[in-house]
Structure formats: C-alpha cells, structure tokens
Scaffold this motif. Sequence first.
Motif, PDB file in Angstrom:
ATOM      1  N   ARG A 102     -30.832  11.416 -40.003  1.00  0.00           N
ATOM      2  CA  ARG A 102     -32.392  11.689 -40.472  1.00  0.00           C
ATOM      3  C   ARG A 102     -32.604  13.176 -40.736  1.00  0.00           C
ATOM      4  NH1 ARG A 102     -33.067   7.766 -42.619  1.00  0.00           N
ATOM      5  NH2 ARG A 102     -34.861   8.904 -43.477  1.00  0.00           N
ATOM      6  N   HIS A 103     -31.663  14.131 -40.722  1.00  0.00           N
ATOM      7  CA  HIS A 103     -31.794  15.407 -40.857  1.00  0.00           C
ATOM      8  C   HIS A 103     -32.942  15.876 -40.195  1.00  0.00           C
ATOM      9  CE1 HIS A 103     -28.342  15.536 -43.623  1.00  0.00           C
ATOM     10  NE2 HIS A 103     -28.625  14.525 -43.844  1.00  0.00           N
ATOM     11  N   CYS A 104     -33.012  15.558 -38.793  1.00  0.00           N
ATOM     12  CA  CYS A 104     -34.332  15.883 -38.072  1.00  0.00           C
ATOM     13  C   CYS A 104     -34.821  17.271 -37.869  1.00  0.00           C
ATOM     14  CB  CYS A 104     -33.835  15.761 -36.463  1.00  0.00           C
ATOM     15  SG  CYS A 104     -32.936  14.163 -36.058  1.00  0.00           S
ATOM     16  N   GLU A 105     -36.139  17.222 -37.768  1.00  0.00           N
ATOM     17  CA  GLU A 105     -36.653  18.761 -37.462  1.00  0.00           C
ATOM     18  C   GLU A 105     -36.007  19.063 -36.362  1.00  0.00           C
ATOM     19  OE1 GLU A 105     -39.523  20.337 -38.874  1.00  0.00           O
ATOM     20  OE2 GLU A 105     -39.690  18.753 -40.500  1.00  0.00           O
ATOM     21  N   ASP A 106     -35.702  20.430 -36.418  1.00  0.00           N
ATOM     22  CA  ASP A 106     -35.193  21.151 -35.345  1.00  0.00           C
ATOM     23  C   ASP A 106     -34.005  20.418 -34.501  1.00  0.00           C
ATOM     24  OD1 ASP A 106     -34.745  22.924 -33.084  1.00  0.00           O
ATOM     25  OD2 ASP A 106     -36.426  22.246 -32.030  1.00  0.00           O
ATOM     26  N   ALA A 107     -33.122  19.957 -35.340  1.00  0.00           N
ATOM     27  CA  ALA A 107     -32.065  19.254 -35.209  1.00  0.00           C
ATOM     28  C   ALA A 107     -31.340  19.311 -33.564  1.00  0.00           C
ATOM     29  CB  ALA A 107     -30.841  19.006 -36.143  1.00  0.00           C
TER      30      ALA A 107
ATOM     31  N   ARG B  24     -28.362  22.238 -32.226  1.00  0.00           N
ATOM     32  CA  ARG B  24     -28.825  23.014 -30.900  1.00  0.00           C
ATOM     33  C   ARG B  24     -27.780  22.965 -29.966  1.00  0.00           C
ATOM     34  NH1 ARG B  24     -33.384  20.943 -28.362  1.00  0.00           N
ATOM     35  NH2 ARG B  24     -34.079  19.714 -29.966  1.00  0.00           N
ATOM     36  N   ALA B  25     -27.140  21.705 -29.895  1.00  0.00           N
ATOM     37  CA  ALA B  25     -26.081  21.381 -29.103  1.00  0.00           C
ATOM     38  C   ALA B  25     -24.774  21.916 -29.394  1.00  0.00           C
ATOM     39  CB  ALA B  25     -25.958  19.768 -28.958  1.00  0.00           C
ATOM     40  N   CYS B  26     -24.478  22.372 -30.568  1.00  0.00           N
ATOM     41  CA  CYS B  26     -23.288  22.747 -31.063  1.00  0.00           C
ATOM     42  C   CYS B  26     -23.050  24.117 -30.750  1.00  0.00           C
ATOM     43  CB  CYS B  26     -23.179  22.732 -32.684  1.00  0.00           C
ATOM     44  SG  CYS B  26     -21.532  23.227 -33.432  1.00  0.00           S
ATOM     45  N   ARG B  27     -21.925  24.345 -30.015  1.00  0.00           N
ATOM     46  CA  ARG B  27     -21.494  25.623 -29.213  1.00  0.00           C
ATOM     47  C   ARG B  27     -20.822  26.691 -30.173  1.00  0.00           C
ATOM     48  NH1 ARG B  27     -24.919  26.361 -25.749  1.00  0.00           N
ATOM     49  NH2 ARG B  27     -25.737  24.908 -27.119  1.00  0.00           N
ATOM     50  N   THR B  28     -20.419  26.113 -31.413  1.00  0.00           N
ATOM     51  CA  THR B  28     -19.388  26.992 -32.402  1.00  0.00           C
ATOM     52  C   THR B  28     -19.996  27.040 -33.523  1.00  0.00           C
ATOM     53  OG1 THR B  28     -18.408  24.969 -33.166  1.00  0.00           O
ATOM     54  CG2 THR B  28     -17.227  26.003 -31.206  1.00  0.00           C
ATOM     55  N   SER B  29     -21.424  26.754 -33.847  1.00  0.00           N
ATOM     56  CA  SER B  29     -22.197  26.843 -34.975  1.00  0.00           C
ATOM     57  C   SER B  29     -21.475  26.208 -36.319  1.00  0.00           C
ATOM     58  CB  SER B  29     -22.443  28.237 -35.550  1.00  0.00           C
ATOM     59  OG  SER B  29     -23.349  28.952 -34.569  1.00  0.00           O
ATOM     60  N   ALA B  30     -20.778  25.180 -35.800  1.00  0.00           N
ATOM     61  CA  ALA B  30     -20.081  24.374 -36.860  1.00  0.00           C
ATOM     62  C   ALA B  30     -21.083  23.456 -37.422  1.00  0.00           C
ATOM     63  CB  ALA B  30     -19.082  23.172 -36.342  1.00  0.00           C
TER      64      ALA B  30
ATOM     65  N   ILE C  97     -14.674  22.075 -32.934  1.00  0.00           N
ATOM     66  CA  ILE C  97     -13.530  21.898 -32.048  1.00  0.00           C
ATOM     67  C   ILE C  97     -13.615  20.493 -31.223  1.00  0.00           C
ATOM     68  CG2 ILE C  97     -13.536  24.469 -31.399  1.00  0.00           C
ATOM     69  CD1 ILE C  97     -15.157  23.586 -28.930  1.00  0.00           C
ATOM     70  N   GLY C  98     -14.309  19.715 -31.970  1.00  0.00           N
ATOM     71  CA  GLY C  98     -14.326  18.233 -31.659  1.00  0.00           C
ATOM     72  C   GLY C  98     -14.685  18.021 -30.262  1.00  0.00           C
ATOM     73  N   CYS C  99     -15.880  18.720 -29.574  1.00  0.00           N
ATOM     74  CA  CYS C  99     -16.118  18.753 -28.266  1.00  0.00           C
ATOM     75  C   CYS C  99     -17.014  17.389 -27.993  1.00  0.00           C
ATOM     76  CB  CYS C  99     -17.208  19.842 -27.882  1.00  0.00           C
ATOM     77  SG  CYS C  99     -18.392  20.332 -28.702  1.00  0.00           S
ATOM     78  N   TRP C 100     -17.623  16.915 -29.153  1.00  0.00           N
ATOM     79  CA  TRP C 100     -18.583  15.825 -29.354  1.00  0.00           C
ATOM     80  C   TRP C 100     -20.002  15.732 -28.587  1.00  0.00           C
ATOM     81  CZ3 TRP C 100     -15.686  14.153 -32.935  1.00  0.00           C
ATOM     82  CH2 TRP C 100     -14.588  14.057 -32.857  1.00  0.00           C
ATOM     83  N   LEU C 101     -20.268  17.211 -28.393  1.00  0.00           N
ATOM     84  CA  LEU C 101     -21.564  17.384 -27.749  1.00  0.00           C
ATOM     85  C   LEU C 101     -22.666  16.767 -28.858  1.00  0.00           C
ATOM     86  CD1 LEU C 101     -21.437  21.025 -26.039  1.00  0.00           C
ATOM     87  CD2 LEU C 101     -22.082  18.847 -25.007  1.00  0.00           C
ATOM     88  N   CYS C 102     -22.344  17.068 -30.156  1.00  0.00           N
ATOM     89  CA  CYS C 102     -23.414  16.677 -30.994  1.00  0.00           C
ATOM     90  C   CYS C 102     -23.745  15.231 -31.126  1.00  0.00           C
ATOM     91  CB  CYS C 102     -23.046  17.128 -32.490  1.00  0.00           C
ATOM     92  SG  CYS C 102     -21.160  16.598 -32.819  1.00  0.00           S
ATOM     93  N   ALA C 103     -22.458  14.397 -30.930  1.00  0.00           N
ATOM     94  CA  ALA C 103     -22.441  13.044 -31.146  1.00  0.00           C
ATOM     95  C   ALA C 103     -23.526  12.398 -29.868  1.00  0.00           C
ATOM     96  CB  ALA C 103     -21.287  12.377 -30.789  1.00  0.00           C
ATOM     97  N   MET C 104     -23.039  13.210 -28.592  1.00  0.00           N
ATOM     98  CA  MET C 104     -23.893  12.927 -27.470  1.00  0.00           C
ATOM     99  C   MET C 104     -25.419  12.971 -27.481  1.00  0.00           C
ATOM    100  SD  MET C 104     -21.332  14.323 -24.295  1.00  0.00           S
ATOM    101  CE  MET C 104     -19.772  14.825 -24.932  1.00  0.00           C
ATOM    102  N   VAL C 105     -25.686  13.890 -28.175  1.00  0.00           N
ATOM    103  CA  VAL C 105     -27.313  14.449 -28.128  1.00  0.00           C
ATOM    104  C   VAL C 105     -27.741  13.534 -29.479  1.00  0.00           C
ATOM    105  CG1 VAL C 105     -26.968  16.194 -26.741  1.00  0.00           C
ATOM    106  CG2 VAL C 105     -27.042  16.291 -29.456  1.00  0.00           C
ATOM    107  N   CYS C 106     -27.141  13.287 -30.544  1.00  0.00           N
ATOM    108  CA  CYS C 106     -27.904  12.530 -31.915  1.00  0.00           C
ATOM    109  C   CYS C 106     -28.529  11.292 -31.368  1.00  0.00           C
ATOM    110  CB  CYS C 106     -26.794  12.252 -32.680  1.00  0.00           C
ATOM    111  SG  CYS C 106     -27.580  11.256 -34.151  1.00  0.00           S
ATOM    112  N   PRO C 107     -29.970  11.175 -31.538  1.00  0.00           N
ATOM    113  CA  PRO C 107     -30.596   9.966 -30.963  1.00  0.00           C
ATOM    114  C   PRO C 107     -30.229   8.741 -32.178  1.00  0.00           C
ATOM    115  CG  PRO C 107     -32.133  11.436 -31.964  1.00  0.00           C
ATOM    116  CD  PRO C 107     -30.628  12.190 -32.110  1.00  0.00           C
ATOM    117  N   TYR C 108     -29.377   8.840 -32.924  1.00  0.00           N
ATOM    118  CA  TYR C 108     -29.456   7.781 -33.995  1.00  0.00           C
ATOM    119  C   TYR C 108     -27.881   7.304 -33.928  1.00  0.00           C
ATOM    120  CZ  TYR C 108     -33.894   8.660 -35.270  1.00  0.00           C
ATOM    121  OH  TYR C 108     -35.294   8.964 -35.219  1.00  0.00           O
TER     122      TYR C 108
END
Length: 162
Positions: free
Chosen positions: A60-65, A69-75, A93-104
């Motif tokens: 959804r290309h969320c507002e204030d995605a 915010r979760a990505c530590r390396t600015s990927a 770096i494949g840490c998957w923090l982004c996948a953990m916080v994406c609500p969709y």
Amino acid sequence: MKEIFVRIDRCVGCRSCELACAVEHSRSKNLLEAISEIPRPRRRLYVEQIKDRKVPFLCRHCEDAPCVRACRTSALSQDPITNIVTHNPDRCIGCWLCAMVCPYGVINREEERRIAIKCDRCPERAEPACVQACPTKALVFAEEQEFAKLVRREAISQILHG
Ligand code: SF4
Ligand code: SF4
C-alpha cells in the motif's frame, strides 16, 4: 498521486497479475527468458484465496511506512512526494525486520541472495505491469478522487439499470 486500487468483486483469480509482476522484475522482461533466470524472477503481489474468494494483495506504500522505519540499513526508503517505498538490494542484509512489521504481509524473500523483495510500483512504466495484465480490471491505477468517481458512477448505473 496515483495508487493501485483493488476491485475485490472483479478478481477471477487467474493470477495474470502475479505473472506479469514476476516478468517485469526479471532481467530480460521476457516470459520465455525469465523462466531460466537466476535469481528466479518473483512476484511482488499475491492472489490469496479466502473461502471461495480470490483477492490480489499488494504493498500500500503506507504513509510513514513501518517497513522503512524498521530497516536498520536504509535498504528501504520512501519518496517524500510520491510515498513510493523502494528497496535497495545492495544495502539489504536479510534481517526480515521489514517483513515482521508490514501489516499486509507483502514483503517476500529472494532465496538466492537472501534479501527482501517488494513492490516498487514499476518505476519504468506509465502503468504498473499487474494493472496492465489484469483482464477484468480488478486492479485500477488511478488518483483517489478518480477511483471514487468510478465507483460512484458504477453504483449509480446499478441503481438505474439494475
Ligand atoms: S511493505 Fe508493508 S509496511 Fe511497507 S509500505 Fe508496503 S504495505 Fe506498508
Ligand atoms: S489479473 Fe486481475 S483477475 Fe487475475 S488474479 Fe490478478 S487481479 Fe485477479
């Protein structure tokens, strides 16, 4: 700004959108050549079945995605004007923090390089590949007001003509 809207009632579950997405994100951008590419081209939207309904689901290309915010390396980064969230594979770096916080649940894994992949809304195209491929126009690329008007006009037409 244009968004990809989903007309849930129109999806027939043919998965043309998924295929077009994978081909668009291949090196060759050609179906026959893409099949043998490594890394394997992957879709960035998902047609999910819930009971007897099939529904395409995409970023959804969320507002204030949250993923940015979760990505530590600015990927992951977000364009301040268009809101489009893009992913730089060289920084991932494949840490998957982004996948953990994406609500969709629309961030996937590219196995070969162990990096995240997600919708980039096809920056090289005037209309995203999934939208162009959909035979039933279940995916609509439009401004919010334009989409609302389309829905209103269809509702009025149904009221008038049944
Ligand atoms: S990947 Fe998920 S959290 Fe990130 S912008 Fe898309 S929908 Fe939002
Ligand atoms: S191409 Fe259209 S109809 Fe087919 S699965 Fe995707 S959204 Fe549904």
